[in-house]
Design a protein around this motif. Structure first.
Motif, PDB file in Angstrom:
ATOM      1  N   ASP A 245       0.813  -1.219   0.000  1.00 10.70           N
ATOM      2  CA  ASP A 245       0.000   0.000   0.000  1.00 10.70           C
ATOM      3  C   ASP A 245       0.846   1.269   0.000  1.00 10.70           C
ATOM      4  OD1 ASP A 245      -2.357  -1.395  -0.046  1.00 10.70           O
ATOM      5  OD2 ASP A 245      -2.721  -1.268   2.108  1.00 10.70           O
ATOM      6  N   LEU A 246       2.164   1.125  -0.058  1.00 11.99           N
ATOM      7  CA  LEU A 246       3.031   2.292  -0.131  1.00 11.99           C
ATOM      8  C   LEU A 246       3.068   2.760  -1.581  1.00 11.99           C
ATOM      9  CD1 LEU A 246       4.929   4.216   1.289  1.00 11.99           C
ATOM     10  CD2 LEU A 246       6.745   2.507   1.141  1.00 11.99           C
ATOM     11  N   ARG A 247       2.126   3.650  -1.916  1.00 12.09           N
ATOM     12  CA  ARG A 247       1.886   4.035  -3.309  1.00 12.09           C
ATOM     13  C   ARG A 247       1.754   5.543  -3.428  1.00 12.09           C
ATOM     14  NH1 ARG A 247      -0.491   0.032  -6.870  1.00 12.09           N
ATOM     15  NH2 ARG A 247      -1.150   1.886  -7.999  1.00 12.09           N
ATOM     16  N   ALA A 248       2.751   6.166  -4.017  1.00 13.68           N
ATOM     17  CA  ALA A 248       2.694   7.609  -4.211  1.00 13.68           C
ATOM     18  C   ALA A 248       1.597   8.000  -5.190  1.00 13.68           C
ATOM     19  CB  ALA A 248       4.044   8.118  -4.701  1.00 13.68           C
ATOM     20  N   ASP A 249       1.320   7.132  -6.179  1.00 13.83           N
ATOM     21  CA  ASP A 249       0.270   7.468  -7.138  1.00 13.83           C
ATOM     22  C   ASP A 249      -1.100   7.524  -6.461  1.00 13.83           C
ATOM     23  OD1 ASP A 249       0.123   4.745  -6.695  1.00 13.83           O
ATOM     24  OD2 ASP A 249       0.288   4.167  -8.795  1.00 13.83           O
ATOM     25  N   ALA A 250      -1.320   6.682  -5.442  1.00 19.16           N
ATOM     26  CA  ALA A 250      -2.578   6.725  -4.688  1.00 19.16           C
ATOM     27  C   ALA A 250      -2.616   7.931  -3.752  1.00 19.16           C
ATOM     28  CB  ALA A 250      -2.764   5.434  -3.894  1.00 19.16           C
ATOM     29  N   TYR A 251      -1.488   8.234  -3.105  1.00 20.27           N
ATOM     30  CA  TYR A 251      -1.445   9.402  -2.222  1.00 20.27           C
ATOM     31  C   TYR A 251      -1.762  10.680  -2.997  1.00 20.27           C
ATOM     32  CZ  TYR A 251       1.300   6.214   0.766  1.00 20.27           C
ATOM     33  OH  TYR A 251       1.746   5.161   1.516  1.00 20.27           O
ATOM     34  N   ALA A 252      -1.249  10.778  -4.230  1.00 22.21           N
ATOM     35  CA  ALA A 252      -1.423  11.994  -5.028  1.00 22.21           C
ATOM     36  C   ALA A 252      -2.893  12.332  -5.235  1.00 22.21           C
ATOM     37  CB  ALA A 252      -0.716  11.840  -6.374  1.00 22.21           C
ATOM     38  N   ARG A 253      -3.735  11.307  -5.311  1.00 24.74           N
ATOM     39  CA  ARG A 253      -5.149  11.549  -5.592  1.00 24.74           C
ATOM     40  C   ARG A 253      -5.886  12.207  -4.426  1.00 24.74           C
ATOM     41  NH1 ARG A 253      -4.429   6.434  -8.237  1.00 24.74           N
ATOM     42  NH2 ARG A 253      -5.320   5.244  -6.510  1.00 24.74           N
ATOM     43  N   ARG A 254      -5.216  12.343  -3.280  1.00 24.84           N
ATOM     44  CA  ARG A 254      -5.830  13.004  -2.131  1.00 24.84           C
ATOM     45  C   ARG A 254      -5.120  14.304  -1.763  1.00 24.84           C
ATOM     46  NH1 ARG A 254      -6.097   7.409  -0.670  1.00 24.84           N
ATOM     47  NH2 ARG A 254      -4.205   7.531   0.600  1.00 24.84           N
ATOM     48  N   ILE A 255      -4.363  14.842  -2.688  1.00 26.76           N
ATOM     49  CA  ILE A 255      -3.555  16.032  -2.398  1.00 26.76           C
ATOM     50  C   ILE A 255      -3.994  17.202  -3.280  1.00 26.76           C
ATOM     51  CG2 ILE A 255      -1.229  17.007  -2.576  1.00 26.76           C
ATOM     52  CD1 ILE A 255      -0.172  14.271  -1.715  1.00 26.76           C
ATOM     53  N   ARG A 256      -4.309  18.316  -2.632  1.00 32.46           N
ATOM     54  CA  ARG A 256      -4.716  19.531  -3.334  1.00 32.46           C
ATOM     55  C   ARG A 256      -3.686  20.660  -3.208  1.00 32.46           C
ATOM     56  NH1 ARG A 256      -9.735  18.995  -5.185  1.00 32.46           N
ATOM     57  NH2 ARG A 256     -11.033  17.331  -4.295  1.00 32.46           N
ATOM     58  N   THR A 257      -2.570  20.374  -2.585  1.00 32.44           N
ATOM     59  CA  THR A 257      -1.500  21.355  -2.434  1.00 32.44           C
ATOM     60  C   THR A 257      -0.888  21.689  -3.794  1.00 32.44           C
ATOM     61  OG1 THR A 257      -0.972  20.369  -0.290  1.00 32.44           O
ATOM     62  CG2 THR A 257       0.698  21.800  -1.266  1.00 32.44           C
ATOM     63  N   PRO A 258      -0.636  22.971  -4.095  1.00 29.07           N
ATOM     64  CA  PRO A 258       0.082  23.304  -5.331  1.00 29.07           C
ATOM     65  C   PRO A 258       1.423  22.568  -5.367  1.00 29.07           C
ATOM     66  CG  PRO A 258      -0.855  25.280  -4.357  1.00 29.07           C
ATOM     67  CD  PRO A 258      -1.055  24.176  -3.352  1.00 29.07           C
ATOM     68  N   THR A 259       1.697  21.881  -6.471  1.00 22.24           N
ATOM     69  CA  THR A 259       2.844  20.980  -6.528  1.00 22.24           C
ATOM     70  C   THR A 259       3.595  21.110  -7.843  1.00 22.24           C
ATOM     71  OG1 THR A 259       1.743  19.371  -5.075  1.00 22.24           O
ATOM     72  CG2 THR A 259       3.560  18.551  -6.427  1.00 22.24           C
ATOM     73  N   LEU A 260       4.925  21.152  -7.735  1.00 16.93           N
ATOM     74  CA  LEU A 260       5.816  21.065  -8.890  1.00 16.93           C
ATOM     75  C   LEU A 260       6.471  19.691  -8.852  1.00 16.93           C
ATOM     76  CD1 LEU A 260       7.557  22.086 -11.264  1.00 16.93           C
ATOM     77  CD2 LEU A 260       9.089  23.142  -9.567  1.00 16.93           C
ATOM     78  N   LEU A 261       6.278  18.925  -9.918  1.00 14.96           N
ATOM     79  CA  LEU A 261       6.842  17.576 -10.031  1.00 14.96           C
ATOM     80  C   LEU A 261       7.931  17.585 -11.093  1.00 14.96           C
ATOM     81  CD1 LEU A 261       6.837  14.466  -9.580  1.00 14.96           C
ATOM     82  CD2 LEU A 261       4.973  14.352 -11.255  1.00 14.96           C
ATOM     83  N   MET A 262       9.117  17.064 -10.751  1.00 13.44           N
ATOM     84  CA  MET A 262      10.238  17.053 -11.693  1.00 13.44           C
ATOM     85  C   MET A 262      10.757  15.623 -11.859  1.00 13.44           C
ATOM     86  SD  MET A 262      12.255  20.625 -10.932  1.00 13.44           S
ATOM     87  CE  MET A 262      12.301  20.660  -9.142  1.00 13.44           C
ATOM     88  N   TRP A 263      11.272  15.343 -13.074  1.00 20.15           N
ATOM     89  CA  TRP A 263      11.722  13.988 -13.399  1.00 20.15           C
ATOM     90  C   TRP A 263      12.766  14.036 -14.509  1.00 20.15           C
ATOM     91  CZ3 TRP A 263      10.597  10.979 -17.980  1.00 20.15           C
ATOM     92  CH2 TRP A 263      10.955   9.619 -17.884  1.00 20.15           C
ATOM     93  N   GLY A 264      13.744  13.114 -14.462  1.00 21.73           N
ATOM     94  CA  GLY A 264      14.775  13.019 -15.485  1.00 21.73           C
ATOM     95  C   GLY A 264      14.446  11.931 -16.490  1.00 21.73           C
TER      96      GLY A 264
END
Length: 317
Positions: A245-264
C-alpha cells in the motif's frame, strides 16, 4: 524389508518446497538489509547497472551493503543545529533563517542519503529569500534509529518537522522540497497524516514500493517476479506495515497542495509511467518539468539554469 524409493511427484514436491524456502530466506535477508542500516565498513553497494555479472550474483546471494549515511559537509551559511522529536525518535536538523523571509522551505533527502546532500538546493532557496530547514530522516545522518522504510515511517518525520515549524512560525508559508524517498514521504504525510504545507516541490518520487522493487531487479537484468513481490512483502512484515500500500500514485489523488513535479528522462529507478500517474492524480494546481538526459540524480548538475528557472516560475505563480 527395504523402504520403497520416493515417487517422482514426491521428490518434485520436496524440491519445490526447499526451493521456495530458499527463495524466501534470501528475500527476507534482502528486505532486512534494504531497511536496516549496518555498521559494516566500506561504502554502499553500487547501483545495479554499475555491477558486473559476478557482482550482481554476489548481491543477489548476500544482499546489499547498507552502511548508515553520514553527513559529509556543513552549511556555509549561518545555521542552528536542532533536535526535533518524531514518532521515530529525535531528528537532527539544520535551521538557516534569513531576515524578512518569504517563507520556509523544509528539505527532505532520498534513500541512503542525508541532509548534507541537499546543501546546494538549500543555499539556492536562501538566495530566493526563504529560510531553510534540512532534516535527517530517522536512521540517517545525525538522527536516531537504524532503520529506513523508503517513505512509510519517514512520513511521520515530515509531519514532525511541519508541526515544529508551524508552532514556531504559525503564519509563515511552508514549502516542502523532497527527493525520491523524501518526495514519497511528503505525499504520504499529506495524504494520510493530515499535513498541510503551502506548496510542494518533489523530484523523482516512485509510483509504488512494488514498482520500485521491480525496477531494481530489471536494472540487474533479473526477473522481477516473484523476487520483487517477496522483497516488498518481507520488508513490510519486518517493519510493521503492508508495503504493497506504499503508493505515491494513490497518495497523489488526495492532495490539493500546489505541486511542482520534476523527473529526469534517463531515470532507471522511476519510469515515465509512474511519473505520469502521480502527476495525473494530483488534485490541486500543478506543474511539472522533465530534464532531458538526467537520471536519478540532482537535476541542477546537468541543467542548473533550467532547474533554478523552473523553481522561480513555480514560486511566482
Amino acid at each position: 524389508m527395504s523402504r520403497p524409493p520416493a515417487s517422482w511427484p514426491r521428490r518434485l514436491l520436496l524440491t519445490a518446497l526447499l526451493l521456495a524456502l530458499l527463495v524466501n530466506v534470501v528475500a527476507f535477508n534482502h528486505a532486512w538489509r534494504f531497511t536496516h542500516f549496518s555498521t559494516e565498513p566500506g561504502g554502499h553497494t553500487a547501483a545495479p547497472e554499475q555491477l558486473s555479472v559476478a557482482g550482481k550474483l554476489w548481491v543477489l546471494a548476500t544482499g546489499i551493503r547498507n552502511p548508515r549515511p553520514v553527513n559529509r559537509g556543513q552549511p556555509s551559511f549561518a545555521y542552528q543545529t536542532l533536535h526535533i522529536p518524531s514518532a521515530n525518535g529525535l531528528l537532527e536538523s539544520w535551521f538557516g533563517p534569513v531576515p524578512n523571509a518569504r517563507g520556509t522551505v523544509a528539505l527532505f533527502h532520498g534513500y541512503t542519503s542525508d541532509k548534507s546532500r541537499l546543501l546546494r538546493e538549500a543555499a539556492y532557496f536562501r538566495r530566493l529569500g526563504y529560510s531553510i530547514l534540512l532534516t535527517d530522516f530517522a536512521g540517517n545522518g545525525g538522527s536516531a534509529g537504524t532503520r529506513i522504510t523508503v517513505g512509510y515511517r519517514e512520513a511521520y518525520d515530515v509531519a514532525a518537522v511541519a508541526q515544529w515549524l508551524q508552532r514556531r512560525q504559525p503564519h509563515t508559508p511552508l514549502v516542502f522540497y523532497g527527493v525520491s524517498m523524501g518526495a514519497v514521504a511528503i505525499l504520504r504525510a499529506e495524504s494520510e497524516l493530515g499535513v498541510r504545507p503551502t506548496a510542494n516541490i518533489i523530484e523523482c518520487p516512485y509510483g509504488s514500493m512494488l514498482q520500485t522493487a521491480r525496477n531494481r531487479f530489471r536494472a540487474m537484468h533479473l526477473p522481477a517476479f516473484p523476487f520483487a513481490h517477496l522483497l516488498v512483502f518481507w520488508g513490510g512484515v519486518q517493519n510493521g506495515f503492508w508495503a504493497f500500500d506504499l503508493r505515491a500514485d494513490a497518495y497523489a489523488r488526495r492532495i490539493r497542495t500546489p505541486t511542482l513535479l520534476m523527473w529526469g528522462t534517463q531515470d532507471r529507478r522511476v519510469t515515465r509511467t509512474e511519473t505520469d500517474a502521480i502527476f495525473a492524480g494530483l488534485r490541486g494546481p500543478k506543474q511539472r518539468q522533465f530534464f532531458s538526459g538526467s537520471g536519478h540524480e540532482p537535476y541542477w548538475r546537468q541543467h542548473p539554469q533550467l532547474w533554478e528557472k523552473k523553481i522561480v516560475q513555480f514560486f511566482n505563480r
